[in-house]
Design a protein around this motif. Structure first.
Motif, PDB file in Angstrom:
ATOM      1  N   LEU A  21      -4.716   7.523 -16.634  1.00 38.00           N
ATOM      2  CA  LEU A  21      -3.274   7.495 -16.916  1.00 38.00           C
ATOM      3  C   LEU A  21      -2.684   6.108 -16.669  1.00 38.00           C
ATOM      4  CD1 LEU A  21      -2.204  10.908 -15.320  1.00 38.00           C
ATOM      5  CD2 LEU A  21      -2.140  10.340 -17.762  1.00 38.00           C
ATOM      6  N   VAL A  22      -3.121   5.456 -15.590  1.00 38.06           N
ATOM      7  CA  VAL A  22      -2.645   4.095 -15.300  1.00 38.06           C
ATOM      8  C   VAL A  22      -3.121   3.135 -16.387  1.00 38.06           C
ATOM      9  CG1 VAL A  22      -2.849   2.118 -13.733  1.00 38.06           C
ATOM     10  CG2 VAL A  22      -2.457   4.405 -12.803  1.00 38.06           C
ATOM     11  N   ALA A  23      -4.414   3.213 -16.732  1.00 32.97           N
ATOM     12  CA  ALA A  23      -4.996   2.311 -17.722  1.00 32.97           C
ATOM     13  C   ALA A  23      -4.346   2.480 -19.095  1.00 32.97           C
ATOM     14  CB  ALA A  23      -6.502   2.526 -17.808  1.00 32.97           C
ATOM     15  N   ALA A  24      -3.834   3.683 -19.379  1.00 34.32           N
ATOM     16  CA  ALA A  24      -3.155   3.947 -20.653  1.00 34.32           C
ATOM     17  C   ALA A  24      -1.666   3.576 -20.596  1.00 34.32           C
ATOM     18  CB  ALA A  24      -3.314   5.423 -21.032  1.00 34.32           C
ATOM     19  N   GLY A  25      -1.197   3.157 -19.408  1.00 31.86           N
ATOM     20  CA  GLY A  25       0.209   2.804 -19.251  1.00 31.86           C
ATOM     21  C   GLY A  25       1.136   4.004 -19.154  1.00 31.86           C
ATOM     22  N   ARG A  26       0.587   5.214 -18.930  1.00 35.96           N
ATOM     23  CA  ARG A  26       1.394   6.443 -18.883  1.00 35.96           C
ATOM     24  C   ARG A  26       1.837   6.807 -17.472  1.00 35.96           C
ATOM     25  NH1 ARG A  26      -1.295  11.197 -20.998  1.00 35.96           N
ATOM     26  NH2 ARG A  26       0.807  12.031 -21.115  1.00 35.96           N
ATOM     27  N   LYS A  27       1.150   6.307 -16.467  1.00 34.23           N
ATOM     28  CA  LYS A  27       1.506   6.571 -15.071  1.00 34.23           C
ATOM     29  C   LYS A  27       2.189   5.318 -14.538  1.00 34.23           C
ATOM     30  CE  LYS A  27      -0.770   7.615 -10.643  1.00 34.23           C
ATOM     31  NZ  LYS A  27       0.242   8.526 -10.125  1.00 34.23           N
ATOM     32  N   THR A  28       3.479   5.433 -14.221  1.00 37.17           N
ATOM     33  CA  THR A  28       4.222   4.245 -13.788  1.00 37.17           C
ATOM     34  C   THR A  28       4.622   4.297 -12.315  1.00 37.17           C
ATOM     35  OG1 THR A  28       6.307   5.220 -14.557  1.00 37.17           O
ATOM     36  CG2 THR A  28       5.102   3.814 -16.118  1.00 37.17           C
ATOM     37  N   ILE A  29       4.322   5.410 -11.646  1.00 33.57           N
ATOM     38  CA  ILE A  29       4.566   5.530 -10.197  1.00 33.57           C
ATOM     39  C   ILE A  29       3.257   5.950  -9.526  1.00 33.57           C
ATOM     40  CG2 ILE A  29       5.783   6.763  -8.346  1.00 33.57           C
ATOM     41  CD1 ILE A  29       7.700   5.003  -9.889  1.00 33.57           C
ATOM     42  N   GLU A  30       2.767   5.134  -8.628  1.00 35.04           N
ATOM     43  CA  GLU A  30       1.593   5.475  -7.823  1.00 35.04           C
ATOM     44  C   GLU A  30       2.097   5.987  -6.478  1.00 35.04           C
ATOM     45  OE1 GLU A  30      -2.291   5.825  -6.189  1.00 35.04           O
ATOM     46  OE2 GLU A  30      -1.409   6.075  -8.175  1.00 35.04           O
ATOM     47  N   VAL A  31       1.520   7.076  -6.002  1.00 34.04           N
ATOM     48  CA  VAL A  31       1.914   7.693  -4.733  1.00 34.04           C
ATOM     49  C   VAL A  31       0.869   7.356  -3.677  1.00 34.04           C
ATOM     50  CG1 VAL A  31       2.344   9.879  -3.541  1.00 34.04           C
ATOM     51  CG2 VAL A  31       3.082   9.588  -5.918  1.00 34.04           C
ATOM     52  N   ARG A  32       1.322   6.860  -2.550  1.00 33.55           N
ATOM     53  CA  ARG A  32       0.436   6.565  -1.421  1.00 33.55           C
ATOM     54  C   ARG A  32       1.128   6.963  -0.126  1.00 33.55           C
ATOM     55  NH1 ARG A  32      -4.914   4.433  -2.701  1.00 33.55           N
ATOM     56  NH2 ARG A  32      -4.748   4.695  -4.950  1.00 33.55           N
ATOM     57  N   VAL A  33       0.323   7.185   0.889  1.00 38.15           N
ATOM     58  CA  VAL A  33       0.850   7.370   2.240  1.00 38.15           C
ATOM     59  C   VAL A  33       1.151   5.977   2.789  1.00 38.15           C
ATOM     60  CG1 VAL A  33       0.134   7.971   4.597  1.00 38.15           C
ATOM     61  CG2 VAL A  33      -0.244   9.579   2.732  1.00 38.15           C
ATOM     62  N   LYS A  34       2.171   5.886   3.633  1.00 37.75           N
ATOM     63  CA  LYS A  34       2.546   4.586   4.200  1.00 37.75           C
ATOM     64  C   LYS A  34       1.587   4.217   5.341  1.00 37.75           C
ATOM     65  CE  LYS A  34       6.231   1.833   6.112  1.00 37.75           C
ATOM     66  NZ  LYS A  34       7.478   1.842   6.864  1.00 37.75           N
ATOM     67  N   TYR A  35       0.373   3.863   4.959  1.00 40.30           N
ATOM     68  CA  TYR A  35      -0.603   3.361   5.932  1.00 40.30           C
ATOM     69  C   TYR A  35      -0.187   1.954   6.344  1.00 40.30           C
ATOM     70  CZ  TYR A  35      -3.857   7.087   4.535  1.00 40.30           C
ATOM     71  OH  TYR A  35      -4.453   8.292   4.282  1.00 40.30           O
ATOM     72  N   LEU A  38      -0.593  -0.878   3.887  1.00 41.86           N
ATOM     73  CA  LEU A  38       0.258  -0.876   2.694  1.00 41.86           C
ATOM     74  C   LEU A  38       1.729  -1.143   3.026  1.00 41.86           C
ATOM     75  CD1 LEU A  38      -1.170   2.217   0.765  1.00 41.86           C
ATOM     76  CD2 LEU A  38      -1.720  -0.208   0.427  1.00 41.86           C
ATOM     77  N   ALA A  39       2.055  -1.197   4.311  1.00 45.17           N
ATOM     78  CA  ALA A  39       3.454  -1.312   4.732  1.00 45.17           C
ATOM     79  C   ALA A  39       4.121  -2.590   4.229  1.00 45.17           C
ATOM     80  CB  ALA A  39       3.548  -1.236   6.253  1.00 45.17           C
ATOM     81  N   ASP A  40       3.341  -3.635   3.967  1.00 47.85           N
ATOM     82  CA  ASP A  40       3.936  -4.901   3.523  1.00 47.85           C
ATOM     83  C   ASP A  40       3.863  -5.088   2.008  1.00 47.85           C
ATOM     84  OD1 ASP A  40       1.208  -5.338   3.232  1.00 47.85           O
ATOM     85  OD2 ASP A  40       1.219  -7.282   4.232  1.00 47.85           O
ATOM     86  N   MET A  41       3.422  -4.063   1.279  1.00 47.46           N
ATOM     87  CA  MET A  41       3.358  -4.176  -0.181  1.00 47.46           C
ATOM     88  C   MET A  41       4.767  -4.358  -0.724  1.00 47.46           C
ATOM     89  SD  MET A  41       1.693  -1.646  -3.027  1.00 47.46           S
ATOM     90  CE  MET A  41       0.033  -1.797  -2.392  1.00 47.46           C
TER      91      MET A  41
END
Length: 119
Positions: A21-35, A38-41
């Motif tokens: 979905l990401v590679a096709a440009g169809r997924k525009t929100i990625e969900v992650r836990v705030k590890y 990743l806090a400084d992303m």
């Protein structure tokens, strides 16, 4: 006060169904836990998504990172179709919670708005 931060590059693993979905440009929100890692992303960073155990990758630009208290709030705030256009909200919530147990969700949820970088 000058801003001396520079854009960072992150490498994250994705399951095949989300990678496609990401590679096709169809997924525009990625969900992650705030590890902690990743806090400084931040906007301007790039992410290289990789399917674990393969050489398949795709690169995205981070447009925005928004923190939510939990996955339900995230799906309501961002809209389920931007997270996974091929699943219902209820199915997505079940999928996300099968990946991240409650003690991980308690760390907070990150909605990472992404844009595919042309190869």
């Amino acid at each position: 006060m000058s801003d001396t931060t520079t854009a960072r590059r992150h490498e994250l693993h994705l399951y095949r169904r989300y990678f496609d979905l990401v590679a096709a440009g169809r997924k525009t929100i990625e969900v992650r836990v705030k590890y902690p890692h990743l806090a400084d992303m931040a906007a301007g960073d790039t992410i290289r998504f990789r399917i674990k155990g393969t050489d398949e990758t795709c690169d995205v630009l981070v447009l925005r990172v928004t923190e939510y208290p939990n996955f339900e709030a995230l799906l309501d705030g961002e809209g389920p179709s931007r997270v996974n256009p091929s699943s219902s909200r209820e199915q997505q919530l079940a999928n996300i919670r099968s990946i991240y147990p409650p003690e991980k969700e308690a760390l907070g949820a990150l909605a990472i708005e992404i844009e595919l970088i042309a190869a």
